[in-house]
Design a protein around this motif. Structure first.
Motif, short mmCIF file in Angstrom:
data_model
loop_
_atom_site.label_atom_id
_atom_site.label_comp_id
_atom_site.label_asym_id
_atom_site.label_seq_id
_atom_site.Cartn_x
_atom_site.Cartn_y
_atom_site.Cartn_z
N ASP A 108 14.05 -7.69 2.79
CA ASP A 108 14.27 -7.60 1.35
C ASP A 108 13.22 -6.71 0.70
OD1 ASP A 108 16.46 -9.23 1.54
OD2 ASP A 108 15.49 -11.02 0.69
N HIS A 109 11.96 -6.89 1.10
CA HIS A 109 10.88 -6.09 0.54
C HIS A 109 11.05 -4.61 0.89
CE1 HIS A 109 8.04 -9.84 0.34
NE2 HIS A 109 9.07 -9.92 -0.47
N LEU A 110 11.51 -4.34 2.12
CA LEU A 110 11.74 -2.96 2.52
C LEU A 110 12.79 -2.31 1.62
CD1 LEU A 110 11.48 -0.58 4.53
CD2 LEU A 110 13.27 -1.68 5.91
N PHE A 111 13.85 -3.04 1.33
CA PHE A 111 14.92 -2.49 0.50
C PHE A 111 14.44 -2.27 -0.94
CE2 PHE A 111 19.25 -2.80 -1.49
CZ PHE A 111 19.77 -1.68 -0.88
N ILE A 112 13.59 -3.17 -1.42
CA ILE A 112 13.03 -3.02 -2.77
C ILE A 112 12.12 -1.79 -2.82
CG2 ILE A 112 11.51 -4.08 -4.48
CD1 ILE A 112 12.55 -6.82 -3.46
N LEU A 113 11.31 -1.62 -1.78
CA LEU A 113 10.43 -0.44 -1.71
C LEU A 113 11.23 0.85 -1.67
CD1 LEU A 113 7.76 -1.75 0.84
CD2 LEU A 113 7.37 -1.22 -1.57
N ALA A 114 12.44 0.78 -1.10
CA ALA A 114 13.31 1.96 -1.03
C ALA A 114 14.12 2.14 -2.31
CB ALA A 114 14.25 1.84 0.16
N GLY A 119 0.80 -1.22 0.00
CA GLY A 119 0.00 0.00 0.00
C GLY A 119 0.83 1.28 0.00
N ARG A 120 0.13 2.39 -0.24
CA ARG A 120 0.78 3.69 -0.36
C ARG A 120 1.35 4.19 0.96
NH1 ARG A 120 -2.76 8.21 -3.21
NH2 ARG A 120 -2.58 6.63 -4.84
N ILE A 121 0.69 3.85 2.08
CA ILE A 121 1.13 4.36 3.39
C ILE A 121 2.54 3.86 3.70
CG2 ILE A 121 0.71 4.28 5.87
CD1 ILE A 121 -2.26 4.17 5.30
N ILE A 122 2.78 2.57 3.50
CA ILE A 122 4.11 2.03 3.78
C ILE A 122 5.15 2.61 2.83
CG2 ILE A 122 5.51 -0.09 3.63
CD1 ILE A 122 3.24 -1.59 4.93
N GLN A 123 4.77 2.84 1.59
CA GLN A 123 5.69 3.45 0.64
C GLN A 123 6.10 4.85 1.09
OE1 GLN A 123 6.96 1.98 -2.49
NE2 GLN A 123 8.36 3.63 -1.91
N ARG A 131 12.87 -0.48 11.59
CA ARG A 131 12.35 -1.60 12.37
C ARG A 131 10.85 -1.46 12.60
NH1 ARG A 131 17.50 -1.02 14.99
NH2 ARG A 131 16.58 0.41 16.53
N ALA A 132 10.40 -0.20 12.82
CA ALA A 132 8.97 0.03 12.99
C ALA A 132 8.21 -0.27 11.69
CB ALA A 132 8.73 1.48 13.42
N ILE A 133 8.81 0.08 10.56
CA ILE A 133 8.17 -0.20 9.26
C ILE A 133 8.07 -1.71 9.03
CG2 ILE A 133 8.43 0.03 6.77
CD1 ILE A 133 9.77 2.74 7.27
N ILE A 134 9.12 -2.44 9.42
CA ILE A 134 9.10 -3.89 9.27
C ILE A 134 7.94 -4.49 10.07
CG2 ILE A 134 10.32 -6.02 9.90
CD1 ILE A 134 11.42 -4.85 7.37
N ASP A 135 7.76 -4.02 11.30
CA ASP A 135 6.65 -4.51 12.12
C ASP A 135 5.30 -4.21 11.45
OD1 ASP A 135 8.38 -5.47 14.03
OD2 ASP A 135 8.26 -3.66 15.28
N PHE A 136 5.19 -3.01 10.89
CA PHE A 136 3.95 -2.59 10.23
C PHE A 136 3.71 -3.45 8.98
CE2 PHE A 136 1.53 1.15 8.17
CZ PHE A 136 0.32 0.61 8.58
N MET A 137 4.76 -3.72 8.24
CA MET A 137 4.63 -4.55 7.04
C MET A 137 4.14 -5.96 7.41
SD MET A 137 8.13 -3.34 5.11
CE MET A 137 8.10 -4.60 3.83
N GLY A 138 4.65 -6.49 8.53
CA GLY A 138 4.22 -7.81 8.98
C GLY A 138 2.75 -7.83 9.37
N GLN A 139 2.28 -6.72 9.97
CA GLN A 139 0.87 -6.63 10.34
C GLN A 139 -0.03 -6.54 9.11
OE1 GLN A 139 0.45 -3.31 13.05
NE2 GLN A 139 2.05 -4.07 14.41
N ARG A 140 0.44 -5.84 8.08
CA ARG A 140 -0.36 -5.68 6.87
C ARG A 140 -0.42 -6.96 6.04
NH1 ARG A 140 -1.26 -0.33 5.10
NH2 ARG A 140 -2.43 -1.36 3.42
N ASN A 141 0.58 -7.81 6.21
CA ASN A 141 0.62 -9.07 5.45
C ASN A 141 0.92 -10.24 6.39
OD1 ASN A 141 0.59 -8.35 2.32
ND2 ASN A 141 1.80 -6.79 3.37
N PRO A 142 -0.03 -10.57 7.28
CA PRO A 142 0.23 -11.64 8.26
C PRO A 142 0.46 -13.01 7.63
CG PRO A 142 -2.10 -11.04 8.24
CD PRO A 142 -1.39 -10.02 7.39
N GLN A 143 0.00 -13.22 6.37
CA GLN A 143 0.17 -14.52 5.72
C GLN A 143 1.64 -14.84 5.49
OE1 GLN A 143 -1.15 -11.87 4.31
NE2 GLN A 143 -0.07 -11.47 2.37
#
Length: 205
Positions: free
Chosen positions: A54-60, A5-9, A29-41
């Motif tokens: 890895d996804h965080l680095f790709i988003l950056a 989603g746009r918020i995490i971006q 680290r806070a973003i990583i926690d948020f990303m895990g909550q948005r995609n619990p699967q």
């Protein structure tokens, strides 16, 4: 990566703008926690945390100066094409036989010449015939199966000396056993009936 989603971006872009590395580390680290909550699967997958970083680095856009517990992937690594998969030899006219037939053929080739090897070859031919009939919805003669077996084994297994599978040892043995079992059942049935008649006759006396 639209699943985040746009918020995490926007949070990732904000993290990149922070002046100190300490602040960026804390926010990442806070973003990583948020990303895990948005995609619990993702938590059910192997290397869950590694994938999130890895996804965080790709988003950056591969430009984020933070201390990650895992090495970040490079653009070259992610854009590298996967290795071409090796396909089994069964293709074209033989694909319906399946990989297990190839494995059995290899096993039969390894066996010493004898009854065990001969029986296995005949079992293979029998299963090939069943697979052929299921896939092609038509009757196939034994000589076709023998020819396919010879080709798949690269001329190392040969049943062409047998007229039909019904005349092979395995069929002859199994049919004899089946007939013997049926005869035994019939004999037991007749004996039971005879015993029952004698018992009823004695009771009437």
């Amino acid at each position: 990566m639209p699943e985040y989603g746009r918020i995490i971006q926007q949070l990732v872009e904000r993290c990149k703008e922070l002046p100190s590395k300490e602040e960026r580390n804390e926010m990442s680290r806070a973003i990583i926690d948020f990303m895990g909550q948005r995609n619990p699967q993702l938590r059910d997958e192997e290397n869950y945390n590694h994938k999130l970083w890895d996804h965080l680095f790709i988003l950056a856009n591969y430009d984020l100066d933070v201390d990650s517990p895992f090495p970040f992937p490079t653009i070259e690594q992610l854009s590298e094409k996967p290795k071409r998969m090796e396909y089994p030899k069964l293709q074209g006219d033989f694909k319906f036989y399946g990989k297990s037939i190839l494995q059995l053929i290899e096993k039969a080739i390894e066996l010493e010449t004898g009854d065990e090897k001969e029986a296995l070859i005949e079992v293979i031919a029998n299963n090939m015939k069943k697979s052929y009939n299921v896939y092609n919805k038509e009757h196939v003669t034994d000589d076709v199966i023998f020819r396919h077996l010879k080709e798949l084994s690269e001329n190392r297994l040969d049943l062409t000396g047998i007229e039909t599978l019904e005349k092979s040892k395995i069929y002859y043995t199994s049919n004899n056993n089946r007939n013997n079992n049926n005869n035994n059942k019939n004999n037991n049935k007749n004996n039971n009936q005879s015993n029952k008649k004698r018992h009823n006759y004695k009771n009437r006396k």
